[in-house]
Design an enzyme around this catalytic site. Structure first.
Site, PDB file in Angstrom:
ATOM      1  N   PHE A 122      51.122  56.022  44.883  1.00  0.00           N
ATOM      2  CA  PHE A 122      50.235  56.738  45.803  1.00  0.00           C
ATOM      3  C   PHE A 122      50.185  55.984  47.130  1.00  0.00           C
ATOM      4  O   PHE A 122      49.846  54.796  47.139  1.00  0.00           O
ATOM      5  CB  PHE A 122      48.855  56.766  45.145  1.00  0.00           C
ATOM      6  CG  PHE A 122      47.794  57.576  45.819  1.00  0.00           C
ATOM      7  CD1 PHE A 122      47.837  58.964  45.796  1.00  0.00           C
ATOM      8  CD2 PHE A 122      46.715  56.950  46.429  1.00  0.00           C
ATOM      9  CE1 PHE A 122      46.822  59.716  46.381  1.00  0.00           C
ATOM     10  CE2 PHE A 122      45.692  57.695  47.013  1.00  0.00           C
ATOM     11  CZ  PHE A 122      45.757  59.081  46.982  1.00  0.00           C
ATOM     12  N   GLY A 130      41.552  51.796  55.479  1.00  0.00           N
ATOM     13  CA  GLY A 130      41.291  51.552  54.061  1.00  0.00           C
ATOM     14  C   GLY A 130      40.208  52.513  53.594  1.00  0.00           C
ATOM     15  O   GLY A 130      40.496  53.648  53.205  1.00  0.00           O
ATOM     16  N   ASP A 240      39.023  61.753  42.903  1.00  0.00           N
ATOM     17  CA  ASP A 240      38.023  62.187  41.908  1.00  0.00           C
ATOM     18  C   ASP A 240      38.609  62.113  40.498  1.00  0.00           C
ATOM     19  O   ASP A 240      37.936  61.701  39.552  1.00  0.00           O
ATOM     20  CB  ASP A 240      37.591  63.643  42.165  1.00  0.00           C
ATOM     21  CG  ASP A 240      36.651  63.756  43.367  1.00  0.00           C
ATOM     22  OD1 ASP A 240      36.122  62.728  43.805  1.00  0.00           O
ATOM     23  OD2 ASP A 240      36.467  64.892  43.856  1.00  0.00           O
ATOM     24  N   ILE A 338      30.459  31.359  29.437  1.00  0.00           N
ATOM     25  CA  ILE A 338      30.266  31.015  28.022  1.00  0.00           C
ATOM     26  C   ILE A 338      31.377  30.062  27.549  1.00  0.00           C
ATOM     27  O   ILE A 338      31.136  29.135  26.773  1.00  0.00           O
ATOM     28  CB  ILE A 338      30.193  32.302  27.161  1.00  0.00           C
ATOM     29  CG1 ILE A 338      28.858  33.014  27.453  1.00  0.00           C
ATOM     30  CG2 ILE A 338      30.331  31.993  25.671  1.00  0.00           C
ATOM     31  CD1 ILE A 338      28.716  34.392  26.858  1.00  0.00           C
ATOM     32  N   GLY A 341      33.785  24.695  30.508  1.00  0.00           N
ATOM     33  CA  GLY A 341      34.916  24.040  31.181  1.00  0.00           C
ATOM     34  C   GLY A 341      36.254  24.675  30.788  1.00  0.00           C
ATOM     35  O   GLY A 341      37.149  24.839  31.620  1.00  0.00           O
ATOM     36  N   GLU A 364      40.894  52.127  44.866  1.00  0.00           N
ATOM     37  CA  GLU A 364      40.520  53.535  44.639  1.00  0.00           C
ATOM     38  C   GLU A 364      39.106  53.828  45.155  1.00  0.00           C
ATOM     39  O   GLU A 364      38.340  54.581  44.546  1.00  0.00           O
ATOM     40  CB  GLU A 364      40.726  53.939  43.177  1.00  0.00           C
ATOM     41  CG  GLU A 364      42.209  53.901  42.847  1.00  0.00           C
ATOM     42  CD  GLU A 364      42.627  54.637  41.607  1.00  0.00           C
ATOM     43  OE1 GLU A 364      41.908  55.537  41.178  1.00  0.00           O
ATOM     44  OE2 GLU A 364      43.706  54.305  41.084  1.00  0.00           O
TER      45      GLU A 364
END
Ligand code: CAA
Length: 402
Positions: A122, A130, A240, A338, A341, A364
């Site tokens: 597309f 944009g 849409d 969670i 490190g 989008e």
């Protein structure tokens, strides 16, 4: 049984999950690192009929519909967000033909897309256009039975890999509402070249490239819908239909991250027990789970509504995109938290989920644009609420101050 999903949807969900676990998850890291397009995954998807899900049986597809597409995008993205979008973009690239193409265009192009032989992309966004998609600068000038396209496109997902491009260009610079048109431009058309390949934070298995058009001639029969001036409307109708797909990608990413975080929490021991026994971790996991489920069912509702051509689907599609992608960002960030490190290190897959999620809030239509679409629809719908007049201060009601 999951709400909204019939046996047919569940069959595809299972097939997509098996492919995601057997083919996608094992290679997700390798393609992320190499920033390469996974041809073997595309081949596996094509072989099993995934490329024809959103295409009607009249044009060689299975007619399984948008909701099936979303369920499959979700499953693939649960294993790899980049591969999820590399697949979903074929729907985005083909929607202009599906929603606005002529019968001849549908017959000519959709069967190849449905088998996976033809990949699509597309081309709407440009360096200077944009969110303000109406301000594109690429031009298409009619010359006999051809259009000559000049200009550049930015951020085309699957650019270079795709065979067929839906390209938007200005055909009437003087017009405000009928300024642009959409064209089908096959790869290999003289004057159509690829520019920079972007080096990205996430979704690195899906190539994103610039498109360049220099006196690129396409026949007038490649004008989507056969009538000039409807390009902006066709772009909006396409988005849409496509936004629930991005939302499904986000749900898959969030679900994948939630699973990693929960499993890590039952395994990781600190202060003499698994961290899943700590209420602060439990609160995070519970909120993540509730948000993922809320997003999932809004996505299914939006896809179902679009499939059934119900009214106000732009708003629902925008709401699904907004809620699911904001959820994906929050849930993947908390999953990294969670993991502590370990979560910050590239040795483990969780940081990739956070990187992959970020773009879903941007492409989008940024989530700011989604809020705009939702608010505009709300304000429009508000004119139907005149039964509330008796409860609105008289001096605020229209005409009272005059
Ligand atoms: N369906 C049909 N028509 C529509 C429509 C819709 N959903 N939305 C608007 N229109 C029509 C309007 O009715 C109006 O028609 P008239 O001129 O006849 O009255 C016309 O289009 C102009 O509408 P607006 O005044 O609302 O347009 P605007 O300039 O204010 O823009 C916008 C609205 C919502 C901000 C729009 O520009 C937009 O969606 N921007 C974001 C673009 C976007 O999503 N880009 C992403 C590109 S794809 C991608 O990300 C790449 C990838 O590879 C994954």
């Amino acid at each position: 049984m999951l709400p909204f999903l019939t046996d047919h949807h569940l069959e595809w969900k299972e097939k997509a999950r098996a492919l995601a676990e057997n083919v996608v998850r094992p290679i997700a890291r390798e393609y992320d690192e190499a920033q390469e397009y996974p041809t073997e995954v595309k081949d596996a998807l094509a072989k099993e009929g995934f490329m024809g899900l959103w295409i009607s049986p009249d044009y060689g597809g299975s007619g399984s519909g948008l909701l099936t597409l979303c369920v499959c995008v979700e499953e693939l993205s649960r294993a790899c967000g980049g591969i999820g979008v590399a697949y979903a973009v074929n729907a985005l690239g083909s929607f202009p033909i599906i929603v606005a193409g002529t019968e001849d265009q549908k017959k000519r192009y959709l069967p190849g897309i449905a088998t996976g032989e033809t990949l699509t992309a597309f081309g709407l966004s440009e360096k200077f256009a944009g969110s303000d998609a109406g301000s594109i600068r690429s031009t298409a000038v009619k010359d006999g039975d051809e259009y000559i396209i000049n200009g550049e496109k930015k951020w085309t997902t699957n650019g270079g890999v795709a065979h067929l491009y839906s390209v938007f260009a200005v055909t009437d610079p003087e017009s405000k509402s009928r300024r642009t048109s959409a064209f089908i431009v096959p790869k290999g058309t003289p004057g159509f070249e690829f520019g920079k390949t972007e080096d990205k934070m996430g979704i690195r298995a899906a190539p994103v490239r610039e498109l360049r058009f220099t006196d690129c001639r396409v026949p007038t029969e490649n004008l989507i819908g056969g009538q000039p001036g409807l390009g902006f409307k066709h772009a909006m109708m396409t988005l849409d239909h496509a936004r629930p797909g991005v939302a499904a990608q986000a749900v898959g990413l969030a679900q994948g991250a939630l699973e990693y975080a929960t499993y890590y929490a039952i395994k990781r021991e600190q202060f003499g027990g698994p961290i899943s026994s700590f209420q602060m971790i439990q609160q995070m996991l519970a909120e993540m789970s509730a948000k993922v489920d809320a997003a999932r069912y809004l996505v299914y509702a939006a896809a179902d509504a679009l499939e059934r051509k119900l009214p106000n689907t732009s708003k629902l599609a925008a709401e699904a995109k907004l809620l699911a992608t904001d959820t994906a960002m929050e849930v993947t960030t908390n999953a990294v938290q969670i993991f502590g490190g370990y979560g910050f290190m590239k040795d483990y897959p969780i940081e990739k989920y956070m990187r992959d999620a970020k773009i879903t809030q941007i492409y989008e239509g940024t989530n700011q644009v989604q809020r705009l679409v939702i608010a505009r629809a709300l304000v429009k719908e508000a004119s139907q609420l005149s039964f509330l007049d008796p409860y609105i201060p008289k001096e605020v009601q229209k005409g009272v101050n005059d």
